[in-house]
Each structure stands twice: as C-alpha cells, then as structure tokens.
Design an enzyme around this catalytic site. Structure first.
Site, PDB file in Angstrom:
ATOM      1  N   HIS A 139       0.883  -1.174   0.000  1.00 19.71           N
ATOM      2  CA  HIS A 139       0.000   0.000   0.000  1.00 19.71           C
ATOM      3  C   HIS A 139       0.918   1.221   0.000  1.00 19.71           C
ATOM      4  O   HIS A 139       2.135   1.083  -0.062  1.00 19.71           O
ATOM      5  CB  HIS A 139      -0.886  -0.099   1.251  1.00 19.71           C
ATOM      6  CG  HIS A 139      -1.926   0.986   1.400  1.00 19.71           C
ATOM      7  ND1 HIS A 139      -2.668   1.474   0.356  1.00 19.71           N
ATOM      8  CD2 HIS A 139      -2.371   1.650   2.512  1.00 19.71           C
ATOM      9  CE1 HIS A 139      -3.508   2.389   0.821  1.00 19.71           C
ATOM     10  NE2 HIS A 139      -3.341   2.529   2.120  1.00 19.71           N
ATOM     11  N   ASP A 161      -6.516  -1.680   3.221  1.00 14.88           N
ATOM     12  CA  ASP A 161      -6.204  -0.982   1.966  1.00 14.88           C
ATOM     13  C   ASP A 161      -5.042  -1.713   1.305  1.00 14.88           C
ATOM     14  O   ASP A 161      -4.089  -2.087   1.976  1.00 14.88           O
ATOM     15  CB  ASP A 161      -5.765   0.459   2.233  1.00 14.88           C
ATOM     16  CG  ASP A 161      -6.907   1.329   2.741  1.00 14.88           C
ATOM     17  OD1 ASP A 161      -8.019   0.803   2.910  1.00 14.88           O
ATOM     18  OD2 ASP A 161      -6.667   2.528   2.971  1.00 14.88           O
ATOM     19  N   ASP A 193     -11.151  -3.685  -0.429  1.00 20.06           N
ATOM     20  CA  ASP A 193     -10.952  -2.261  -0.770  1.00 20.06           C
ATOM     21  C   ASP A 193     -11.457  -1.925  -2.184  1.00 20.06           C
ATOM     22  O   ASP A 193     -11.026  -2.519  -3.157  1.00 20.06           O
ATOM     23  CB  ASP A 193      -9.435  -1.995  -0.641  1.00 20.06           C
ATOM     24  CG  ASP A 193      -8.996  -0.607  -1.078  1.00 20.06           C
ATOM     25  OD1 ASP A 193      -9.852   0.250  -1.364  1.00 20.06           O
ATOM     26  OD2 ASP A 193      -7.767  -0.374  -1.108  1.00 20.06           O
ATOM     27  N   HIS A 368      -3.755   2.256  -3.985  1.00 21.84           N
ATOM     28  CA  HIS A 368      -4.897   1.335  -4.004  1.00 21.84           C
ATOM     29  C   HIS A 368      -4.937   0.527  -5.299  1.00 21.84           C
ATOM     30  O   HIS A 368      -4.534   1.003  -6.360  1.00 21.84           O
ATOM     31  CB  HIS A 368      -6.204   2.109  -3.853  1.00 21.84           C
ATOM     32  CG  HIS A 368      -6.349   2.772  -2.515  1.00 21.84           C
ATOM     33  ND1 HIS A 368      -6.848   2.132  -1.415  1.00 21.84           N
ATOM     34  CD2 HIS A 368      -6.023   4.018  -2.103  1.00 21.84           C
ATOM     35  CE1 HIS A 368      -6.858   2.963  -0.383  1.00 21.84           C
ATOM     36  NE2 HIS A 368      -6.351   4.118  -0.774  1.00 21.84           N
ATOM     37  N   ASP A 444     -14.473  18.349  18.298  1.00 23.36           N
ATOM     38  CA  ASP A 444     -13.662  19.539  18.406  1.00 23.36           C
ATOM     39  C   ASP A 444     -12.376  19.094  19.082  1.00 23.36           C
ATOM     40  O   ASP A 444     -12.383  18.751  20.250  1.00 23.36           O
ATOM     41  CB  ASP A 444     -14.433  20.538  19.267  1.00 23.36           C
ATOM     42  CG  ASP A 444     -13.783  21.894  19.237  1.00 23.36           C
ATOM     43  OD1 ASP A 444     -12.535  21.934  19.199  1.00 23.36           O
ATOM     44  OD2 ASP A 444     -14.517  22.887  19.268  1.00 23.36           O
TER      45      ASP A 444
HETATM   46 ZN   LIG Z   1      -8.045   3.861   3.719  1.00 21.22          ZN
HETATM   47 ZN   LIG Z   2      -4.635   3.499   3.517  1.00 22.75          ZN
END
Ligand SMILES: [Zn+2]
Ligand SMILES: [Zn+2]
Length: 556
Positions: A139, A161, A193, A368, A444
């Site tokens: 990746h 991923d 993915d 990817h 926040d």
């Molecule tokens: Zn991702």
């Molecule tokens: Zn990633």
C-alpha cells in the site's frame, strides 16, 4: 446471540470516504477492525475531526474485546484516541501502525492506560472466539496488513487498503500465497478495498515514480521542494535515495513530515545515510543547487508548510525564481480549488511547478488496487460471500459488478452501507439484519468533546457561548486592510460589558492580518482560517467560552 453465527457490522467507510470501521460479533464477543476518522468538509465550520458513531459499541461495551488495525492511515486509526477514552480495549497493530497510534495517544495523555499489542505479518493472534492471522499487503504506507479471521462459522478475509506492488520499495511483497492458501481452504466472506475500482488495469508500482522524479530533479537549476503525504514512507525513501544519487542534501519541514520520518527512521524502516539531513536552521543559507526539501501539505491545508512556502511565509525556507516544486501526491477531490490557488501562487513567483496530470511518466502513483488487482484477490480467495469496502456507493457498486462479471463469488455479493449489518450462519447462509446506529460524529479536537451533529453543535455553541463575527475589509488587489476590524457578537458575554475583551480581540485580528503576507490576505480561505484559529484560542483562554466564530471579509 449464539456462537453459531457471525454478524458483520460496518460502522463507517461503506458508502462514504474515510472513517473506516467494522465490528464482527459472534455470541457475546465483538472485535472491531480499524477506527478511522475523516476530515470535515468545508461547510462543517469549526469541526476539527469527524469520527464514526460508536453507539452500538457503547451499548455492548462489555462484549468489545479488541480493536484490530490494518495500517496507520488516518482513515483507519484517527478515531482511536476518541474511542479509547470511552472504551479502553486492547489495540492490535503492526510496529509502525502502533508507533503512529502511540504518538496520538501521547498527545492526549492517554498512552499510560492504553493496552497496545504489537503484531507482525504472518503472526496469529487468538481473541476468543476469533483467531486472526495478519497477512502482509502492499500500500502507500508501510507495515500494512490484511486480516484472515477464523470465526465459529468460517473464515473472513478483510483486505484493509492494498495494491499488489510487484516491486515494493521495502522489498516486502504482497502475501499472495496466504490469500491463495485461504482460498484453497474455503473462505466464507471477503471484504475488500474498492477505492480505485474505476481504474482499469494495474496500479503502477511505487517505484514507477522514480523515473520522472529523477528526470525533474536532475534538471532542476536551483533548490527542489518535493511534497508528498507524510505517511508515504516508500515515497520519502525514494526521495532520500534520489537525493544521494544526484548529490543533494535533504531538509525536512512540516510537523507531520518530521515526526513520521523520525518514527519510521527510529524503527529502522527508513534508510537515511549519515550526513544526508540538513538542520532546519541551516536551510536558508544552504547552497540551493545542493538542496532538496521534503515538505508536507500536499492538499494546501491552510496552515501547512507548503501553503506557507507558497506565499513566502515560511520560517525556514523561501522559494522563488527557478526553484522547483514537485507535488508528488493525488489531488483529493474537494481540495482542487485550494491546491490550484497554491500552485498559482508558486507559478507567480517563478517557481517551476510539477503536479499530477496527463504526463507519460507519473510523479505520483496510487496506493490502491486497480481492477486487475481486485480481480486477482477475488480469484485467489473465491469467497462464498463478497462485501465491497472502502468507498462511496458507486465504487462499492462497481466493485460488486466486477465480482459479478468474474463469477468468482459462489453465493452472494452483498452491498452494505455503514450501519447495515449482515449475519452469517453455520450452514453457510447469510441474511441482512436490522441496521445499527451509524453516522458521523463531529469532534472539536481542542476539547476532545463529541458533537453529535454539526447542527446541534452549532446550536449549543450559540446557546451557551453565542456567536462572534469578526468583520474586516480587505482590498482584493493590494491585500491592505482598509478600515479597523469590527467585531459583532450575539449572545457572547465574557464579563461585565465585555468591551475590554472585544478591544483585545480586535487587536488579535489586527495582528493576525498584519503578520500575514499579501497573498495570504487575498486568499480568503487562508486568512479566514487564520483569524478563526487565533481568535478561538484567544477567546477560549480569556473567557473559557467557545463561541461560534464566523469571520467575514468584505471585498473592496
Ligand atoms: Zn483507507
Ligand atoms: Zn490506507
């Protein structure tokens, strides 16, 4: 619920981009895969971070056994600090992933209590009734794994991923053998993915960028600034290697870039020959012909080093005529306007700017998988059920269509969106179940407090602390402030009549504007954000209130 079934409950990342998270439940045991965040869209004023709604996990808190991480990208680990504060369960991840998690927990004082368990690819971990094998995948960052999970009803594969890089920079290949081994044995369900399903063919190897980078760097007449994502350790390695080859030293600017380089280097995952790095304080005086700077801020985030460099407001370096700027990153949809404005600033100063788009040799490649790699995984695993992950609905849909065309799935292809659960039973059947609460939670980051919904959040800020509207008039061409800033407030009452606080607040705005460059002042998204941040800090400190701050700029 009986042990003879398995529920897969996606809590984020399906049908939306970012904040990936999925729960697996068997009987009274739940494991959670990833806990990511997403960056807020521009209309979510004042929200720093968006994380998945974990109501389901809180409702079943006594069942949650662990969070298991696939890799260290923000959309997979970013929610960890917010979740552990409430649900302090053990976290499993690889070395680099946990190093990044550790840093985030440390920043928030949560590291002491955290239970972090380091795992390595190939290792098997038991979290009853699950048994998880970590499979190495390639990746855009390092130390990434897919998960093969034995459950009471069969094996589940979650790819995390990935792309299939045949020539990875760190020499560690995608573990195709393990995928094939599980495929041979029989896989109940594959979760995979979908990010790049719209791209035919194969995603080029990470090494593909080096050709063009070398060409550009060799031709560069003066200093070179290369910007990439701070988590792209492979890319950073290639830039450092290239600097050595062409005889340049490397400077590193930007907080995230510096910390990621330090983290990866400390773990031995980044090779930096001695004498390569130029100290920050020496960057300005260093011979530009022998300097290469790595900077973060590829998406032109208002406060990033790159944005500051582009408007010549960076503490450590300046850039100008005949310097080279290489943006080695994707232009994330939604950021185009800011990025192209930043590129305009650079071209105006005579910088040679290179960015992704239309050239034969790339200066950026994706992390990817494209269609052919997705097919390889489907073909090796040949699952009974297939659930596309990680994408907006159209990407999930097209990934499903791809699997359908191939005929690689024996039972059913299931399109799920966040919150929609599916139950697998021991007889190999699957059925959709009642949806669970899912959605976006605004946070926040200053207060670590959750905000259920941006509307509610704004209303609460308005109700409790009111609204503060700084109004400044700026000449579009000169960037000069033509009149004194005005501050209008509603429902914001610091103390007595508050006139003293407001006078100081005006000074804060004046100072912010004064200390900005002309380009920043004429770039309204930048100057508004600077005013908002400075004023928020000032008001919070002086009054401990958090009013909604809405800077308004009048064009003259
Ligand atoms: Zn991702
Ligand atoms: Zn990633």
């Amino acid at each position: 619920m009986s042990r003879s079934s398995l529920w897969a409950i996606p809590l984020g990342g399906l049908g939306e981009f970012g904040m990936n998270m999925m729960a697996l439940r068997s009987g009274d045991d739940i494991i959670v895969i990833d806990a990511g965040m997403m960056f807020p869209e521009q209309e979510l004023l004042g929200v720093d971070v968006v994380i998945p709604d974990i109501t389901y996990l809180k409702q079943n808190r006594h069942m949650v056994r662990a969070i298991v991480l696939t890799h260290g990208h923000e959309d997979h680990i970013g929610a960890i600090p917010y979740i552990l504060g409430d649900l302090n369960v053990p976290v499993y991840g690889t070395q680099f992933t946990l190093a990044l998690v550790r840093r985030r927990l440390e920043e928030r004082g949560l590291l002491e209590e955290a239970k972090l368990h380091e795992v390595a690819p190939g290792q098997i971990v038991r979290i009853e009734p699950f048994q998880i094998e970590f499979l190495h995948v390639t990746h855009s960052t390092i130390d990434c794994v897919a998960l093969a999970i034995r459950t009471p009803v069969g094996v589940i594969i979650h790819t995390g991923d990935f792309k299939i890089d045949p020539t990875p920079v760190d020499g560690r290949p995608f573990d195709l053998h393990a995928f094939a081994r599980y495929g041979q044995e029989g896989v109940l369900a594959l979760f995979s993915d979908s990010t790049n399903v719209e791209r035919p063919g194969y995603t080029p190897s990470e090494r593909a960028v080096v050709v063009r980078l070398e060409e550009l760097c060799r031709a560069a007449p003066q200093k070179i600034v290369v910007s990439c994502f701070a988590s792209s350790i492979h890319r950073i390695q290639q830039v450092i290697d290239l600097a050595g080859i062409i005889g340049r030293k490397v400077g590193i600017v930007g907080r995230s870039m510096i910390t990621n380089v330090e983290t990866a280097h400390a773990l031995g995952k980044l090779r930096i020959p001695d004498g390569t790095i130029v100290r920050p304080q020496d960057l300005r005086s260093f011979d530009p012909k022998h300097l290469m700077v790595l900077a973060s801020g590829t998406q032109a985030e208002p406060m990033s080093s790159l944005s500051r460099i582009a408007v010549d407001n960076h503490r450590l370096i300046s850039i100008g005529q005949n310097d080279t700027m290489i943006l080695s990153a994707r232009i994330i949809p939604g950021n185009e306007k800011n990025i192209f404005r930043m590129i305009d600033h650079l071209f105006r100063r005579g910088v040679l700017v290179y960015y992704e788009g239309g050239r034969a040799a790339p200066i950026h490649v994706s992390g990817h998988a494209s269609q052919e790699e997705m097919k390889i995984v489907l073909q090796l695993v040949r699952p009974k059920y297939f659930v596309p992950l990680h994408g907006e609905y159209r990407q999930l849909f097209r990934h499903a269509a791809l699997a359908e065309q191939m005929g690689a799935v024996s039972e059913e292809i299931v399109l799920l969106e966040s919150g929609q659960s599916i139950e697998f039973t021991a007889d190999g059947k699957a059925a959709r179940r009642e949806p669970v609460p899912a959605g976006r939670v605004m946070v926040d980051s200053g207060s670590l407090e959750e905000i259920e919904d941006v509307v509610i959040r704004d209303r609460r800020h308005l109700a409790e602390d009111g609204v503060v509207v700084p109004i400044i008039a700026i000449d579009k061409h000169t960037g000069r402030m033509e009149t004194q800033p005005q501050i209008v407030t509603r429902g914001f009452l610091p103390s007595d009549d508050g006139s003293e606080i407001l006078a100081h607040a005006r000074d804060v705005v004046l100072r912010t504007v004064d200390q900005s460059t002309t380009e920043e002042k004429t770039d309204w998204s930048v100057i508004k954000e600077k005013i908002r941040v400075d004023l928020k800090r000032f008001l919070n400190k002086q009054t401990s209130k958090r009013p909604l701050i809405l800077p308004v700029i009048l064009e003259l």
